[in-house]
Design an enzyme around this catalytic site. Structure first.
Site, PDB file in Angstrom:
ATOM      1  N   SER A 191     -41.533 -65.581 -35.002  1.00 11.06           N
ATOM      2  CA  SER A 191     -42.307 -66.596 -34.305  1.00 11.06           C
ATOM      3  C   SER A 191     -43.758 -66.129 -34.140  1.00 11.06           C
ATOM      4  O   SER A 191     -44.443 -65.885 -35.130  1.00 11.06           O
ATOM      5  CB  SER A 191     -41.639 -66.935 -32.971  1.00 11.06           C
ATOM      6  OG  SER A 191     -42.163 -68.132 -32.432  1.00 11.06           O
ATOM      7  N   ASP A 205     -37.410 -77.048 -37.560  1.00  5.84           N
ATOM      8  CA  ASP A 205     -37.856 -76.214 -36.444  1.00  5.84           C
ATOM      9  C   ASP A 205     -38.589 -77.075 -35.415  1.00  5.84           C
ATOM     10  O   ASP A 205     -39.623 -77.672 -35.728  1.00  5.84           O
ATOM     11  CB  ASP A 205     -38.782 -75.109 -36.971  1.00  5.84           C
ATOM     12  CG  ASP A 205     -39.106 -74.042 -35.937  1.00  5.84           C
ATOM     13  OD1 ASP A 205     -39.250 -74.374 -34.751  1.00  5.84           O
ATOM     14  OD2 ASP A 205     -39.231 -72.865 -36.329  1.00  5.84           O
ATOM     15  N   HIS A 264     -35.372 -73.201 -34.426  1.00  2.00           N
ATOM     16  CA  HIS A 264     -36.363 -72.143 -34.243  1.00  2.00           C
ATOM     17  C   HIS A 264     -35.663 -70.816 -33.986  1.00  2.00           C
ATOM     18  O   HIS A 264     -35.015 -70.643 -32.953  1.00  2.00           O
ATOM     19  CB  HIS A 264     -37.295 -72.476 -33.075  1.00  2.00           C
ATOM     20  CG  HIS A 264     -38.434 -71.498 -32.932  1.00  2.00           C
ATOM     21  ND1 HIS A 264     -39.448 -71.418 -33.857  1.00  2.00           N
ATOM     22  CD2 HIS A 264     -38.693 -70.547 -31.993  1.00  2.00           C
ATOM     23  CE1 HIS A 264     -40.303 -70.477 -33.487  1.00  2.00           C
ATOM     24  NE2 HIS A 264     -39.861 -69.917 -32.368  1.00  2.00           N
TER      25      HIS A 264
END
Length: 340
Positions: free
Chosen positions: A144, A272, A300
């Site tokens: 991320s 996502d 995600h």
């Protein structure tokens, strides 16, 4: 690697394909058991980051080394961190996670935090590891926020600027402005609210210990309800940006993926909820060194699959294959050199 964007071979576990289910499911499973040794790494500006070294470590100094950078407000206790570190350790790799400033067990010293484009600390760490373990193959992975940071770092440093055999970016928000927009819509606002709550609590604690270069009172800070607002009023002034727009433009790594020279694997899910579905259609064509694998589902940092009749992390399995692949290349080169 060839310049290509290809489908990932991920298939969601039956009945668990919803993107929010995929995103939340890893957080509902028991954490992978993992022991660590903690090291405080002092930085040139007087601050520090906390390193978590997986224990036990390989005895050989030339054992391959896996470096992990976590996501926004993540840590050694994030489910993906435990899974990836344990996977690397099981393959005989020395594994370490760098906590971004203030994300370890103690608050950082300076009147600043960390952000998506903050590559200096990772660069300092990788340089230190090159000195400590000069004969070890090294691979870095970022998840991320950590993935965007890592992509930006490898693009900035070129093919020879880092002692890395390769880099892996997972669910990286490569366009920060469109990610901020995505997180401000529908159910994704719940993720935004949760992340902002933890970020704001740290800033309020810092306010109690001394002045910060922001113009908000704790009460005004608490009322910020989007990443656009938070990054404009907090992240930008804390880290030398003029606004949220300026921060998003300068810190987003997507604009640089055509310049990458280091072998880089980018793993992404089209559903996502932290990003727009057409993310890669808006970015430059990746360089020949980059391979982008896009799964139709996965959420995600989710990617939960049914593997050998058990619910498992496809991410850990995919990363394991990549580590084995990159680790085998230097051995082949050494074997060839030994015959000359």
């Amino acid at each position: 690697m060839s310049r290509t964007i290809v489908p990932a071979d991920f298939q969601a576990a039956r009945g668990l394909s919803n993107r929010h289910v995929q995103t939340l499911l890893p957080r509902l499973r028991p954490l992978t058991a993992l022991e660590r040794d903690t090291e405080i790494l002092n930085l040139p500006d007087g601050d520090f980051v906390e390193l978590a070294w997986v224990r036990p470590a390989p005895e050989r100094d030339d054992a391959p080394l896996f470096v992990l950078f976590h996501g926004l407000e993540g840590s050694f206790d994030s489910p993906y961190a435990r899974d990836l570190l344990a996977t690397a350790a099981s393959l005989g790799w020395r594994a370490v996670l760098m906590h971004f400033r203030g994300c370890g067990r103690a608050p950082n010293r300076l009147a600043r935090a960390y952000h998506s484009g903050d590559t200096a600390d990772a660069y300092w760490l990788i340089g230190l590891l090159a000195q400590r373990y000069p004969r070890a193959i090294k691979v870095a992975a970022g998840v991320s926020l950590g993935g965007n940071m890592l992509v930006k770092l490898v693009a900035e440093q070129g093919g020879d600027g880092l002692d890395l055999a390769g880099a892996i970016a997972i669910s990286a928000p490569l366009d920060l402005a469109t990610s901020a927009d995505a997180l401000n819509r529908g159910f994704a606002r719940n993720y935004q609210r949760h992340l902002l709550k933890t970020l704001k609590s740290k800033v309020i604690a810092k306010m109690a210990n001394g002045p910060l270069p922001i113009r908000l009172s704790p009460q005004q800070l608490k009322r910020l309800d989007s990443f656009w607002a938070y990054d404009n009023e907090v992240t930008a002034p804390l880290h030398g940006f003029s606004s949220a727009s300026d921060y998003y433009r300068r810190a987003s790594a997507g604009r640089l993926i055509g310049d990458i020279e280091l072998p880089t694997l980018i793993l992404h899910a089209a559903d996502d909820p932290f990003m727009p579905g057409n993310l890669f259609e808006k970015l430059p064509t990746p360089s020949d060194a980059v391979r982008v694998e896009i799964a139709r589902q996965g959420g995600h940092v989710g990617f939960m699959e049914s593997y050998r009749s058990r619910l498992n992390s496809w991410l850990a399995r995919r990363v394991a294959l990549q580590l084995q692949d990159w680790a085998s290349v230097p051995r082949q080169i050494r074997a060839t050199a030994g015959r000359d």
